[in-house]
Design a protein around this motif. Structure first.
Motif, short mmCIF file in Angstrom:
data_model
loop_
_atom_site.label_atom_id
_atom_site.label_comp_id
_atom_site.label_asym_id
_atom_site.label_seq_id
_atom_site.Cartn_x
_atom_site.Cartn_y
_atom_site.Cartn_z
N LEU A 1 17.30 -7.58 -50.63
CA LEU A 1 17.75 -6.35 -49.99
C LEU A 1 17.84 -5.23 -51.03
O LEU A 1 17.32 -4.14 -50.82
CB LEU A 1 19.11 -6.57 -49.32
N VAL A 2 18.47 -5.54 -52.17
CA VAL A 2 18.62 -4.54 -53.24
C VAL A 2 17.24 -4.11 -53.74
O VAL A 2 16.96 -2.91 -53.85
CB VAL A 2 19.48 -5.11 -54.39
N GLY A 3 16.37 -5.08 -53.97
CA GLY A 3 15.01 -4.78 -54.44
C GLY A 3 14.25 -3.93 -53.45
O GLY A 3 13.60 -2.94 -53.83
N TRP A 4 14.38 -4.28 -52.17
CA TRP A 4 13.67 -3.56 -51.12
C TRP A 4 14.13 -2.10 -51.06
O TRP A 4 13.31 -1.18 -50.91
CB TRP A 4 13.92 -4.25 -49.78
N THR B 1 12.96 3.42 -51.59
CA THR B 1 13.42 4.79 -51.90
C THR B 1 12.54 5.42 -52.98
O THR B 1 12.26 6.60 -52.93
CB THR B 1 14.90 4.81 -52.35
N MET B 2 12.09 4.60 -53.93
CA MET B 2 11.25 5.15 -54.99
C MET B 2 9.88 5.53 -54.44
O MET B 2 9.31 6.55 -54.82
CB MET B 2 11.12 4.15 -56.15
N ARG B 3 9.38 4.70 -53.49
CA ARG B 3 8.06 5.01 -52.90
C ARG B 3 8.13 6.26 -52.04
O ARG B 3 7.12 6.94 -51.84
CB ARG B 3 7.56 3.82 -52.08
N ALA B 4 9.35 6.55 -51.52
CA ALA B 4 9.51 7.76 -50.72
C ALA B 4 9.56 8.99 -51.61
O ALA B 4 9.73 10.11 -51.13
CB ALA B 4 10.78 7.66 -49.88
N HIS C 1 35.78 -19.65 -47.33
CA HIS C 1 35.11 -18.65 -48.16
C HIS C 1 34.46 -17.60 -47.29
O HIS C 1 34.31 -17.77 -46.07
CB HIS C 1 34.05 -19.29 -49.06
N ILE C 2 34.09 -16.51 -47.93
CA ILE C 2 33.34 -15.45 -47.27
C ILE C 2 31.99 -15.38 -47.98
O ILE C 2 31.94 -15.32 -49.21
CB ILE C 2 34.08 -14.10 -47.38
N THR C 3 30.92 -15.42 -47.20
CA THR C 3 29.59 -15.32 -47.81
C THR C 3 28.90 -14.06 -47.32
O THR C 3 28.91 -13.77 -46.12
CB THR C 3 28.73 -16.55 -47.46
N LEU C 4 28.35 -13.31 -48.25
CA LEU C 4 27.63 -12.10 -47.90
C LEU C 4 26.14 -12.40 -47.79
O LEU C 4 25.54 -12.93 -48.71
CB LEU C 4 27.83 -11.04 -48.97
N LEU C 5 25.57 -12.08 -46.62
CA LEU C 5 24.14 -12.23 -46.40
C LEU C 5 23.57 -10.82 -46.20
O LEU C 5 24.32 -9.91 -45.90
CB LEU C 5 23.90 -13.06 -45.13
N PRO C 6 22.25 -10.66 -46.37
CA PRO C 6 21.69 -9.32 -46.16
C PRO C 6 21.98 -8.77 -44.76
O PRO C 6 21.97 -7.57 -44.56
CB PRO C 6 20.19 -9.54 -46.36
N ILE C 7 22.25 -9.66 -43.79
CA ILE C 7 22.50 -9.19 -42.43
C ILE C 7 23.98 -8.97 -42.16
O ILE C 7 24.38 -8.57 -41.08
CB ILE C 7 21.95 -10.18 -41.38
N GLY C 8 24.84 -9.25 -43.14
CA GLY C 8 26.26 -9.06 -42.93
C GLY C 8 27.08 -10.13 -43.61
O GLY C 8 26.59 -10.80 -44.52
N GLY C 9 28.31 -10.30 -43.16
CA GLY C 9 29.19 -11.26 -43.81
C GLY C 9 29.60 -12.36 -42.85
O GLY C 9 29.57 -12.20 -41.64
N VAL C 10 29.94 -13.52 -43.42
CA VAL C 10 30.43 -14.62 -42.62
C VAL C 10 31.72 -15.14 -43.25
O VAL C 10 31.72 -15.49 -44.43
CB VAL C 10 29.41 -15.79 -42.58
#
Ligand code: ZN
Length: 361
Positions: free
Chosen positions: A24-27, A32-35, A76-85
């Protein structure tokens, strides 16, 4: 969750981030750089994404803290690119408790909106140029918008969103947990189908959300059916008296030998005959890899012991096993075992009973 990086503990809850987050961070950086945006715009965008995930952590912590009020632990709480669980050990069947826990997440996002609102520059709303280009002037505006969206999206009355639980809890006050779940899952499925159909017109991502919602409703319904079915039985009905055990001083090699020479897959780890933990086939295989065959079972066992009594309703034992993610549970009191119950036996009981029900028709 596997392949997750441990970030730290907040208020006693462990926070993990899944490795796919790096995509997600890489994308974001690449797109943004390509824009054609400058370094500062890229950094602001990245900052916004991290701030959004900070808000998602707070949302999940809201659930976790509300759960703690009713003695429901969050592992625990896990962060996924689509949100948190937030992994709560059990979801209480008491409607009031479920309602409070479900509402606590979106409530956090509303509170964030209220706190940030006085500081945000509202003019940016109409400035389409700034919508493309995130910077100091519209950062808070975006953060507020996203928090509002997070709160409202999560309140859609369909599983797995918080709104699905809110709906079920409200229905359960009149209908009881089982019937409320069935009604809520039908309503949720209608929402899922609506998402699915509008997806064809507007955005393919809605199609996936729709499918996800329909499957989640199905899952909640089958969960309740399982619990209702198992409630008719007691631990005594599926108890295994012949307890497969391994001494804690055994080596991994010894345990592997036991595994090969018996049909058992789950073992009670004992020290001088007293239970001190459990170990499963998968854990023995993994130990072979991590500590090698000379390693001791003592060091690779799961130390957590959960006990039920023979008269415990089977649904309760099953829920404890699900919460602990353990395929077996001990029967007896601290230290004195009368047997074990395995997840596989419960599954067999369900298979046999549904086959018997079929033949009666
Ligand atoms: Zn939530």
């Amino acid at each position: 969750m596997k392949y997750s990086l441990y970030l730290g503990k907040i208020l006693g809850v462990k926070i993990f981030v899944h490795w796919t987050f790096a995509f997600l961070v890489g994308w974001i950086v690449i797109s943004t750089m390509r824009a054609g945006l400058g370094v500062s715009a890229v950094l602001w965008t990245l900052g916004l994404v991290l701030a959004i995930f900070g808000c998602i952590v707070l949302h999940e912590l809201g659930h976790a803290l509300a759960g703690r009020k009713y003695k429901v632990q969050t592992k625990h709480i896990t962060l996924l690119p689509i949100g948190g669980v937030a992994q709560l050990e059990t979801i209480p069947e008491n409607p009031k408790q479920e309602l409070v826990i479900a509402l606590a997440g979106p409530a956090v996002n509303f509170i964030i909106v209220l706190i940030l609102y006085p500081f945000a520059n509202s003019h940016t709303l109409l400035d389409t140029e700034s919508l493309m280009n995130i910077g100091a002037s519209n950062f808070l505006f975006f953060l507020i918008t996203v928090n509002l969206w997070l709160a409202l999206f999560n309140l859609i009355p369909a599983f797995p969103m918080d709104g699905g639980r809110v709906l079920r809890a409200l229905l359960a006050i009149w209908l009881g947990h089982g019937k409320a779940t069935r009604v809520a899952s039908v309503i949720g499925q209608l929402f899922g189908i609506a998402f699915f159909l509008t997806g064809f017109v507007y955005s393919p991502s809605l199609i996936f959300i729709g499918i996800f919602i329909v499957l989640s409703a199905q899952y909640e319904k089958s969960l309740v059916q399982t619990v209702e079915f198992l409630h008719k039985y007691k631990v005594l009905d599926v108890i295994i008296r012949d307890i497969p055990s391994i001494e804690s001083s055994s080596s991994v090699k010894d345990a592997a030998q036991v595994l090969l020479s018996t049909q058992n897959k789950n073992f009670v780890v004992t020290t001088n005959g007293k239970p001190v933990g459990t170990i499963t086939r998968d854990e023995i295989v993994k130990a072979m890899e991590t500590v090698g065959e000379k390693g001791l079972i003592e060091n690779v066992k799961s130390a957590k012991l959960s006990y039920v009594s023979e008269s415990t309703p089977l649904d309760e034992a099953w829920k404890i096993m699900q919460g602990a993610k353990s395929p077996l549970i001990l029967v007896g009191m601290n230290g004195s075992l009368t047997g074990i119950v395995e997840e596989e036996n419960i599954a067999e009981l369900m298979l046999l009973q549904s086959a018997a029900a079929m033949s009666k028709r």
